[in-house]
Design a protein around this motif. Sequence first.
Motif, short mmCIF file in Angstrom:
data_model
loop_
_atom_site.label_atom_id
_atom_site.label_comp_id
_atom_site.label_asym_id
_atom_site.label_seq_id
_atom_site.Cartn_x
_atom_site.Cartn_y
_atom_site.Cartn_z
N GLY A 240 51.33 27.87 45.84
CA GLY A 240 50.27 27.98 44.85
C GLY A 240 48.97 27.25 45.11
O GLY A 240 48.22 27.00 44.17
N GLU A 241 48.65 26.93 46.37
CA GLU A 241 47.39 26.23 46.61
C GLU A 241 46.19 27.12 46.33
O GLU A 241 45.21 26.67 45.74
CB GLU A 241 47.35 25.70 48.04
CG GLU A 241 48.14 24.41 48.24
CD GLU A 241 47.56 23.25 47.45
OE1 GLU A 241 46.34 23.17 47.29
OE2 GLU A 241 48.36 22.41 46.99
N LEU A 242 46.23 28.38 46.76
CA LEU A 242 45.14 29.29 46.40
C LEU A 242 45.21 29.63 44.92
O LEU A 242 44.18 29.72 44.24
CB LEU A 242 45.21 30.56 47.25
CG LEU A 242 44.14 31.62 46.96
CD1 LEU A 242 42.73 31.06 47.17
CD2 LEU A 242 44.36 32.87 47.81
N THR A 243 46.40 29.80 44.40
CA THR A 243 46.58 30.09 42.98
C THR A 243 45.90 29.04 42.12
O THR A 243 45.20 29.35 41.15
CB THR A 243 48.09 30.12 42.64
OG1 THR A 243 48.80 30.86 43.62
CG2 THR A 243 48.33 30.72 41.27
N ARG A 244 46.10 27.78 42.48
CA ARG A 244 45.50 26.67 41.72
C ARG A 244 43.98 26.78 41.72
O ARG A 244 43.32 26.59 40.69
CB ARG A 244 45.94 25.34 42.33
CG ARG A 244 45.29 24.12 41.71
CD ARG A 244 45.82 22.83 42.32
NE ARG A 244 45.53 22.73 43.75
CZ ARG A 244 44.35 22.33 44.25
NH1 ARG A 244 43.34 22.04 43.44
NH2 ARG A 244 44.19 22.23 45.56
N ARG A 245 43.42 27.10 42.85
CA ARG A 245 41.96 27.19 42.95
C ARG A 245 41.44 28.35 42.08
O ARG A 245 40.41 28.21 41.40
CB ARG A 245 41.55 27.39 44.41
CG ARG A 245 41.68 26.12 45.25
CD ARG A 245 41.60 26.45 46.74
NE ARG A 245 41.43 25.27 47.58
CZ ARG A 245 42.40 24.46 47.95
NH1 ARG A 245 43.65 24.71 47.53
NH2 ARG A 245 42.16 23.41 48.71
N LEU A 246 42.14 29.47 42.11
CA LEU A 246 41.69 30.62 41.33
C LEU A 246 41.86 30.38 39.83
O LEU A 246 40.97 30.71 39.03
CB LEU A 246 42.48 31.86 41.75
CG LEU A 246 42.24 32.32 43.19
CD1 LEU A 246 43.22 33.43 43.56
CD2 LEU A 246 40.80 32.79 43.38
N ALA A 247 42.98 29.79 39.44
CA ALA A 247 43.19 29.49 38.02
C ALA A 247 42.13 28.52 37.52
O ALA A 247 41.66 28.61 36.39
CB ALA A 247 44.59 28.93 37.81
N GLY A 248 41.74 27.58 38.39
CA GLY A 248 40.69 26.63 38.02
C GLY A 248 39.34 27.27 37.80
O GLY A 248 38.47 26.71 37.13
N LYS A 249 39.14 28.46 38.37
CA LYS A 249 37.90 29.20 38.16
C LYS A 249 37.98 30.15 36.97
O LYS A 249 37.04 30.92 36.71
CB LYS A 249 37.55 29.99 39.42
CG LYS A 249 37.18 29.14 40.64
CD LYS A 249 36.93 30.02 41.85
CE LYS A 249 36.54 29.22 43.08
NZ LYS A 249 35.18 28.60 42.94
N GLY A 250 39.12 30.14 36.28
CA GLY A 250 39.25 30.95 35.08
C GLY A 250 39.91 32.30 35.27
O GLY A 250 39.97 33.10 34.33
N TYR A 251 40.46 32.57 36.44
CA TYR A 251 41.11 33.86 36.68
C TYR A 251 42.52 33.88 36.09
O TYR A 251 43.22 32.85 36.06
CB TYR A 251 41.22 34.14 38.18
CG TYR A 251 39.90 34.43 38.85
CD1 TYR A 251 39.37 35.72 38.86
CD2 TYR A 251 39.18 33.42 39.46
CE1 TYR A 251 38.16 35.99 39.47
CE2 TYR A 251 37.95 33.67 40.07
CZ TYR A 251 37.45 34.96 40.07
OH TYR A 251 36.24 35.22 40.67
N ARG A 252 42.92 35.07 35.65
CA ARG A 252 44.32 35.31 35.34
C ARG A 252 44.97 35.80 36.64
O ARG A 252 44.55 36.81 37.21
CB ARG A 252 44.48 36.35 34.24
CG ARG A 252 44.08 35.85 32.86
CD ARG A 252 44.24 36.93 31.81
NE ARG A 252 43.27 38.01 32.00
CZ ARG A 252 43.57 39.30 32.00
NH1 ARG A 252 44.84 39.69 31.85
NH2 ARG A 252 42.64 40.22 32.16
N VAL A 253 45.99 35.08 37.09
CA VAL A 253 46.60 35.36 38.39
C VAL A 253 48.07 35.72 38.20
O VAL A 253 48.82 34.99 37.54
CB VAL A 253 46.49 34.15 39.34
CG1 VAL A 253 47.07 34.50 40.71
CG2 VAL A 253 45.05 33.69 39.47
#
Length: 385
Positions: A240-253
Amino acid sequence: MTAVIAVLHAEDVALEFISVLREHADRDVRVLIGQAGASVNLPGGLSLRERLELLAPAVEPGGNTADLPTPDEVAALLGESPGEVWTHSPADHRIRRARFGWTVSRAVPSLPVTYSVGDNPFLQTVPGKAVAVTGAEAEAKIDFINRRAGELLRSRVADRLVTTDRVPAVERFFIADAARANRLYALISSLGEDAAVADDPWEFGRSAYESARLDATAAWVARWCSPQDGPLVEVGACEGELTRRLAGKGYRVQATEPNPRFRARLTERFPLGPEGGVEVLAESLEDLAARRERPAAAYLLIEMLYYDQEPALLDDLPTDLVLVALESGQLNERVWPWLRGQSTWRVAERVELAPPTLEPVCDGLAYLRKRGSRGLVLARAGRAG
């Protein structure tokens, strides 16, 4: 206390551990042969040729498929309190030797083990000890292989084939505890289930290269999709390293990860489910394409088309936008030939996300070439933008 050389095949003693026999010329050395689940005692005081001859009956040129012993079985063969243990590197490119070396490390978790650097064209292990063999020792290696294991000089089994570089004139060794051995084995097993035996085997959380690559990838995704466009499906999310970055930008992943160990860590990291912005799922790329149940603003295939998936699976994903990232060699060999022969997708962008670099791994125990990452944005033909 007895020194033990634990090898997968009997000939490995001649190939990689001659200098250990020299070091213990006047002491008994016990050889544990993993393929056979047996041990052979090499008495001290014998000549090198005499000691090697004791191993000759255990050479089996055709064998490379027997079940490997478990850590408990290796521990039983080692007996109580071995004085020293020498074995194969858990990062040996010959995966069965790597697995056996890893198994030995788990059999004696409280004892630092000495590993032969072994064979790996992709990973350079920094040796703590390097011993040049003498002319007589080189002759002994050659003589033993020619007389007792000559079939291995033409073996059709890649891991058993004896080539010049597998008869080293300098034997190299390093010492590692069980935790570092575990990390090395996970790293060399990166395309298999055993990659998950260690947390973060690719060192996404500690590598400067990986951090820069993931930051660049998240920024690239943000240029093509906004959080308001809908969910992103991240295929093969690992821990989840990329997941964390995307969630931090407000994306639903929707983060999919078929490996159960990685998925368990991913779930621990994002326990709230879709309400928290991240939903952890078990589907593989094949599952997602077959079921077509997860429409998304984009599908992210980031550094995951290394597992022999068919690129044509992308046609069945319920999205008009796919972001693919791979090292350039794999893009050239697998993705571009497919793209040139189809009409479903057009290439909307090519981008370099990270250049190749050399980087240490396992706290400096080894180093390797990180191959870089290039991205392709694939838009379904007819899609605007």
